[in-house]
Design a protein around this motif. Structure first.
Motif, PDB file in Angstrom:
ATOM      1  N   HIS A  43      27.425  46.862  44.051  1.00  0.00           N
ATOM      2  CA  HIS A  43      27.013  48.250  43.813  1.00  0.00           C
ATOM      3  C   HIS A  43      25.831  48.675  44.677  1.00  0.00           C
ATOM      4  CE1 HIS A  43      24.088  46.240  41.125  1.00  0.00           C
ATOM      5  NE2 HIS A  43      23.368  47.340  41.204  1.00  0.00           N
ATOM      6  N   LEU A  44      25.119  47.686  45.258  1.00  0.00           N
ATOM      7  CA  LEU A  44      23.993  48.006  46.147  1.00  0.00           C
ATOM      8  C   LEU A  44      24.339  47.782  47.618  1.00  0.00           C
ATOM      9  CD1 LEU A  44      20.956  46.559  44.139  1.00  0.00           C
ATOM     10  CD2 LEU A  44      21.794  48.921  44.225  1.00  0.00           C
ATOM     11  N   SER A  45      25.575  47.417  47.906  1.00  0.00           N
ATOM     12  CA  SER A  45      25.971  47.177  49.288  1.00  0.00           C
ATOM     13  C   SER A  45      26.158  48.498  50.028  1.00  0.00           C
ATOM     14  CB  SER A  45      27.280  46.384  49.338  1.00  0.00           C
ATOM     15  OG  SER A  45      28.357  47.174  48.867  1.00  0.00           O
ATOM     16  N   GLU A  46      25.998  48.423  51.327  1.00  0.00           N
ATOM     17  CA  GLU A  46      26.208  49.620  52.153  1.00  0.00           C
ATOM     18  C   GLU A  46      27.646  50.119  52.026  1.00  0.00           C
ATOM     19  OE1 GLU A  46      25.698  51.037  56.832  1.00  0.00           O
ATOM     20  OE2 GLU A  46      24.997  49.066  56.180  1.00  0.00           O
ATOM     21  N   ALA A  47      28.576  49.181  51.898  1.00  0.00           N
ATOM     22  CA  ALA A  47      29.993  49.553  51.808  1.00  0.00           C
ATOM     23  C   ALA A  47      30.281  50.463  50.621  1.00  0.00           C
ATOM     24  CB  ALA A  47      30.851  48.294  51.715  1.00  0.00           C
ATOM     25  N   TYR A  48      29.519  50.303  49.533  1.00  0.00           N
ATOM     26  CA  TYR A  48      29.772  51.085  48.318  1.00  0.00           C
ATOM     27  C   TYR A  48      28.653  52.062  47.983  1.00  0.00           C
ATOM     28  CZ  TYR A  48      33.937  48.351  47.707  1.00  0.00           C
ATOM     29  OH  TYR A  48      35.175  47.793  47.910  1.00  0.00           O
ATOM     30  N   ARG A  49      27.942  52.462  49.008  1.00  0.00           N
ATOM     31  CA  ARG A  49      26.905  53.467  48.816  1.00  0.00           C
ATOM     32  C   ARG A  49      27.498  54.767  48.268  1.00  0.00           C
ATOM     33  NH1 ARG A  49      23.277  54.380  53.943  1.00  0.00           N
ATOM     34  NH2 ARG A  49      22.733  52.235  53.410  1.00  0.00           N
ATOM     35  N   TYR A  50      28.751  55.037  48.666  1.00  0.00           N
ATOM     36  CA  TYR A  50      29.391  56.296  48.244  1.00  0.00           C
ATOM     37  C   TYR A  50      29.618  56.375  46.739  1.00  0.00           C
ATOM     38  CZ  TYR A  50      33.937  53.902  47.801  1.00  0.00           C
ATOM     39  OH  TYR A  50      34.969  53.074  47.425  1.00  0.00           O
ATOM     40  N   LEU A  51      29.555  55.233  46.040  1.00  0.00           N
ATOM     41  CA  LEU A  51      29.732  55.257  44.594  1.00  0.00           C
ATOM     42  C   LEU A  51      28.510  55.824  43.871  1.00  0.00           C
ATOM     43  CD1 LEU A  51      31.504  51.810  44.024  1.00  0.00           C
ATOM     44  CD2 LEU A  51      32.556  54.075  43.939  1.00  0.00           C
ATOM     45  N   GLY A  52      27.386  55.879  44.580  1.00  0.00           N
ATOM     46  CA  GLY A  52      26.209  56.557  44.044  1.00  0.00           C
ATOM     47  C   GLY A  52      25.300  55.728  43.166  1.00  0.00           C
ATOM     48  N   TYR A  53      25.446  54.407  43.191  1.00  0.00           N
ATOM     49  CA  TYR A  53      24.565  53.569  42.376  1.00  0.00           C
ATOM     50  C   TYR A  53      23.231  53.338  43.072  1.00  0.00           C
ATOM     51  CZ  TYR A  53      28.641  52.561  39.499  1.00  0.00           C
ATOM     52  OH  TYR A  53      29.732  52.674  38.680  1.00  0.00           O
TER      53      TYR A  53
END
Length: 364
Positions: free
Chosen positions: A313-323
């Motif tokens: 949830h803190l990875s750059e890949a999943y930044r779009y999830l907004g966590y």
């Protein structure tokens, strides 16, 4: 004394003649894709798991991708998954357009079942259980939730070949996804993976999906993948599978010695849940001043690895999830304190004793 975090050659040399004989046998047959070795491995691994069907694929990530797709999970659907897993578990969800719903881990590093139900919505379609580090998750409660809310169950067994819950193998409660990456307890000599199921329909779907969406050559039913376990890796996996019990017993002996003899109040040792078995893919401790401790190990030539320093949830890949940092504090605390110690097949007694001695002498 220099102790690597892991070394794969010792396990190879312990059964070198069998591996080399099988490799030459496969090479001399001249059949390298979807042949008799894959078929035999699928049957033998299914028998080992005590499940009806196993489908060999090219890696663990694609096993999850295909499992989620075949189970009918689509764009916008939600899939529950623990927050402290390796990012591939999450990628298998998002590559299908689905949304990962993160759950904090429990004290055993697996999904905290008491925190799942509050995250279930009308968009929730599945629970993806990760049997992390080699220990089976608390399956009774998960099965109850799946039944109550009509949810699909996917098991990420990449680190847990042979682990059991209530004497039942992981990968047999729902749709099992396995990785045979070389460092796994059942690892091949390159990439490899498998999917397990008791459903004849899913078995056929997986076989079609892995081969360009085709059961019969040039007759494509759907847009599939090129995701096949090759003959050479399947043959070598068959050799390793024939020794899996002794390999697991060796890892258990090493882990037991660590658990009994590491006595340092700064170190938090792993726990084993009642009714679960642990196959010790990783021996994960926790320590507050990890960086200083890891430097100490390096000074004493002891290898160690952090699994995993950045939660998905803190990875750059999943930044779009907004966590943001702080959203999953237990996961984040684990990411800042976990450390994996050397544990590998072929590890010598003097090496194990040296690791224990140096850890017990550490004072921070």
């Amino acid at each position: 004394m220099k102790i690597p975090f892991n070394t794969l050659d010792r396990q190879f040399y312990s059964n070198q003649i069998e591996y080399e004989k099988k490799a030459l046998e496969v090479l001399r047959k001249g059949w390298y894709i979807l042949g008799p070795e894959v078929k035999c491995f699928e049957e033998e691994f299914a028998k080992y798991l005590n499940i009806s069907h196993v489908v060999g694929v090219d890696n663990g990530l694609n096993a999850i991708v295909m499992a989620i797709r075949a189970l009918g999970i689509k764009e916008g659907d939600e899939v529950i998954v623990q927050a402290n897993t390796y990012i591939a578990s999450v990628m298998g969800i998002t590559m299908n357009g689905a949304i990962p719903i993160f759950i904090e881990p429990d004290e055993y590093y697996n999904i905290d079942v008491e925190k799942i139900e509050e995250k279930i919505t009308n968009r929730t379609k599945a629970i993806l259980v990760v049997h992390l580090y080699g220990q089976a998750a608390n399956m009774d409660e998960i099965l109850k939730l799946c039944k109550k809310y009509s949810l699909k169950l996917i098991e990420d067994c990449a680190q847990s070949h042979g682990a059991k819950y209530n004497n039942k193998m992981v990968g047999t409660f729902g749709t099992g996804c396995f990785s045979f990456y070389p460092s796994k307890n059942l690892g091949c000599f390159g990439d490899g993976g498998a999917i397990s199921t008791n459903s004849e329909k899913l078995d056929r779907n997986f076989r079609v999906l892995r081969n360009y969406g085709s059961e019969k050559r040039y007759y494509n039913e759907l847009v599939g993948y090129n995701s096949r376990l090759d003959e050479l890796q399947a043959g070598l996996l068959r050799v390793k599978l024939s020794h899996i019990n002794e390999l697991e017993e060796e890892r258990e002996r090493i882990a037991k010695k660590y658990l009994e003899e590491i006595k340092n109040p700064l170190i938090q040792l792993p726990k084993i849940r009642e009714n679960c078995t642990h196959v010790w893919h990783l021996f994960v401790i926790r320590i507050k001043d990890r960086e200083k401790f890891q430097e100490y190990l390096e000074e004493n030539e002891i290898g160690s690895v952090i699994h995993y320093p950045i939660p998905p949830h803190l990875s750059e890949a999943y930044r779009y999830l907004g966590y943001k940092k702080g959203d999953f504090p237990i996961t984040e605390e684990y990411a800042e304190t976990v450390l994996s110690l050397p544990l590998y097949n072929g590890m010598l007694k003097e090496e194990i004793d040296y690791v224990i001695e140096k850890i017990n002498k550490y004072r921070g």
